[in-house]
Design an enzyme around this catalytic site. Structure first.
Site, PDB file in Angstrom:
ATOM      1  N   GLU A  45       0.822  -1.204   0.000  1.00  0.00           N
ATOM      2  CA  GLU A  45       0.000   0.000   0.000  1.00  0.00           C
ATOM      3  C   GLU A  45       0.863   1.264   0.000  1.00  0.00           C
ATOM      4  O   GLU A  45       1.826   1.383   0.777  1.00  0.00           O
ATOM      5  CB  GLU A  45      -0.888  -0.023   1.254  1.00  0.00           C
ATOM      6  CG  GLU A  45      -1.811   1.153   1.418  1.00  0.00           C
ATOM      7  CD  GLU A  45      -2.657   1.050   2.683  1.00  0.00           C
ATOM      8  OE1 GLU A  45      -3.647   1.785   2.793  1.00  0.00           O
ATOM      9  OE2 GLU A  45      -2.319   0.231   3.569  1.00  0.00           O
ATOM     10  N   LYS A 114      -9.396   2.543  -2.306  1.00  0.00           N
ATOM     11  CA  LYS A 114      -9.709   1.990  -0.998  1.00  0.00           C
ATOM     12  C   LYS A 114     -11.097   2.451  -0.556  1.00  0.00           C
ATOM     13  O   LYS A 114     -11.406   3.654  -0.569  1.00  0.00           O
ATOM     14  CB  LYS A 114      -8.636   2.438   0.004  1.00  0.00           C
ATOM     15  CG  LYS A 114      -8.652   1.750   1.356  1.00  0.00           C
ATOM     16  CD  LYS A 114      -7.402   2.167   2.144  1.00  0.00           C
ATOM     17  CE  LYS A 114      -7.274   1.459   3.468  1.00  0.00           C
ATOM     18  NZ  LYS A 114      -6.019   1.835   4.167  1.00  0.00           N
ATOM     19  N   CYS A 150      -5.755  -3.023   1.909  1.00  0.00           N
ATOM     20  CA  CYS A 150      -5.533  -3.091   3.360  1.00  0.00           C
ATOM     21  C   CYS A 150      -6.818  -3.214   4.177  1.00  0.00           C
ATOM     22  O   CYS A 150      -7.366  -4.297   4.325  1.00  0.00           O
ATOM     23  CB  CYS A 150      -4.703  -1.892   3.826  1.00  0.00           C
ATOM     24  SG  CYS A 150      -3.936  -2.111   5.460  1.00  0.00           S
TER      25      CYS A 150
END
Length: 563
Positions: A45, A114, A150
């Site tokens: 990330e 994300k 994540c």
């Protein structure tokens, strides 16, 4: 239809803000992956910018540098080599996103943003990013990759959306910080996502230190039967190949590199080593200097420093005063010699006496108290800071979490410094780590495999030696009692009655709670240190300094250890 894939996992140690340096690492990993025949390289990330970027990400010039770097990386893939799934920031329609971009064929082939932005503990991504929509899969050379960044793995909705829209392999780029027990939690979440979706999962995590946060790596693959065919080593950079075969309607990863991951005291020690090494090296200090008192905190801190940086970059300074025992002077030197570090003695008698003489008219008619004790600590702090200024070495602070919790430390004295490896380590764990280090040489350590902390340092009653015959237990309960109370208060936020129900004396719990609250102003001025527990002081636990709340009302409003 593609029936096989070779995917390289790039577990790198980026430096936040060093876009050109991070690009060099990214390209080097791709070259190695290409030489090994990889089709795709998966990075962690925000690897281009470094993680977590905090408010640096709000600076337009920085975002422009990151995006130009990514465009250049995309052009690299026109060479016919492996594609790259890269973690980066990306702006679209005036909004900044935490993104995963697929670079292939000389262009940005796909983007995913994300969806779940963490806003707890060490994270505050809502401050700097906009959440993306629930993602669909990326089409990579005939294979549908379900990419989730994540935090998106921590919730079932992203996986469900990917599975329902045809994803075949889940891919998770991560910037997941270390804390005790975190690897088990990651594994449990991966099991949940694999079980729910019936899809295999690739988990790529970064490694390295960034201020207080340490990333442990330990990237892995999990097949649909919840077995782990690949697990990378923790606490170090690496590149590993994963080989995939289509097995009927699903994909399966073949067995490859699989290392054990350290647990307990071993992982704490690795976190302290890596956190210090990267803080010193990334900030370009030539080494560290610390006060070597002959006590266990400074001995363990010095051991970590030598293991992280090498003995030639560690300078240990014993600064005796009239209350310093000959035993402490001897033990400090024995420990420095065992570590192979530079050792010197700089007495502080003249400095302390000078301050006492200077202040005598102002102090006339008042009894000696902690003020005179703190003058000793501050003379030592001034001495260490002077050495730091003159030679450039960073002062390593040696206080532990037990002391910092209750304010058993001196502002501008033993709290002086640039970094602390024990800031999030309770005193009972300090003793355990010292014994563990004497019995083990951690992988990657630069120190000696011999006993490095003399037994007498471990077994002697702890003392600040600021007055005659002083021990820590003059002011504090035994450390096993203190640390249990502190863990209840800090890590678990337990109420007064619940802590007493564990068998603790009510008056002691009341006093410790009071000390924790009134020491907040000191902790705000303490140097950063490696995060070990679920709730470290600073990024995790953010309490007000001015705070009138007490779960158990103290019988007096005195401020112990006030300076």
């Amino acid at each position: 239809m593609t029936d096989s894939l070779t995917i390289a996992l790039a577990q790198l140690n980026p430096t936040l803000g060093d876009v050109s340096g991070n690009m060099a690492k990214i390209r080097a990993a791709r070259r190695d992956a290409a030489a090994a025949g990889a089709d795709l390289v998966v990075y962690s990330e925000l690897v281009v910018a470094g993680y977590p970027p905090e408010d640096l990400m709000l600076k337009p010039a920085f975002q422009e540098d990151v995006e130009e770097a990514v465009k250049a990386l995309a052009r690299d893939t026109a060479d016919g080599g492996p594609a790259m799934l890269i973690g980066t920031s990306w702006r679209e329609d005036g909004k900044s996103h935490n993104a995963a971009l697929l670079l292939d064929g000389g262009e940005i082939a796909a983007r995913r943003y994300k969806h779940h932005l963490p806003n707890y503990g060490v994270f505050d991504e809502i401050r700097i990013f906009e959440a993306g929509p629930l993602p669909g899969p990326m089409n990579f050379r005939g294979v549908r990759l379900g990419v989730m960044v994540c935090e998106d793995m921590w919730f079932p909705d992203v996986t469900e959306c990917l599975q329902e829209t045809g994803a075949e392999i889940l891919v998770v780029p991560n910037g997941s910080p270390f804390e005790l027990g975190k690897m088990d939690r990651r594994t449990q979440l991966a099991v949940q996502r694999v079980t729910e979706s019936g899809l295999p999962l690739i988990y790529v995590n970064q490694v390295g230190g960034q201020d207080e946060i340490v990333f442990d790596g330990i990237s892995f693959v999990m097949n649909t039967d919840r077995t782990v065919p690949v697990r990378m080593a923790g606490w170090q950079e690496g590149l590993t190949l994963t080989r995939w075969r289509r097995d009927g309607a699903s994909w399966r990863c073949e067995a490859g590199e699989k290392t054990r991951y350290p647990e307990g005291l071993e992982e704490i020690y690795h976190a302290m080593m890596l956190g210090l090494r990267d803080y010193v090296n990334k900030n370009r200090f030539p080494g560290i200097v610390l006060g070597m008192s002959g006590g266990i905190d400074s001995a363990l801190s010095a051991a970590v420093a030598v293991d992280a940086l090498g003995a030639d970059r560690v300078r240990c300074v014993m600064m005796p005063y009239r209350y310093t025992s000959s035993e402490s002077v001897r033990d400090a030197e024995l420990c420095s010699r065992a570590l192979g570090a530079q050792h010197e003695v700089i007495p502080i008698e003249a400095a302390v006496n000078g301050f006492l003489s200077m202040l005598a008219p102002a102090f006339e008619g008042r009894q000696a108290d902690t003020t005179e004790e703190n003058l000793q600590a501050r003379a030592r702090g001034i001495t260490l800071m002077a050495l730091s200024n003159k030679f450039g070495h960073m002062v390593l602070t040696t206080g532990n979490k037990s002391e910092m919790s209750v304010g058993y430390a001196t502002l501008y004295g033993d709290m002086c410094g640039g970094y602390s490896v024990l800031k999030d380590v309770y005193k009972t764990t300090v003793f355990e780590l010292a014994r563990w280090r004497n019995a083990h040489l951690p992988e990657g350590a630069l120190g000696s495999a011999q006993i490095v902390i003399p037994e007498n340092i471990i077994t002697r009653p702890p003392s600040a030696e600021l007055r005659e015959n002083q021990t820590d237990q003059d002011n504090l309960p035994p450390y096993d009692v203190l640390d249990d109370i502190l863990e209840c208060l800090i890590e678990n936020e337990m109420g007064f009655e619940d802590i007493v129900a564990r068998g603790h004396d009510a008056a002691i719990v009341q006093r410790i709670e009071h000390l924790v609250y009134v020491a907040e102003y000191k902790r705000r001025q303490a140097p950063p240190g490696v995060k070990i527990t679920r709730r470290n002081f600073g990024r995790d636990r953010r309490y007000p300094i001015t705070n009138g709340f007490r779960d158990a009302r103290p019988s007096s409003r005195h401020r112990e250890f006030s300076a």
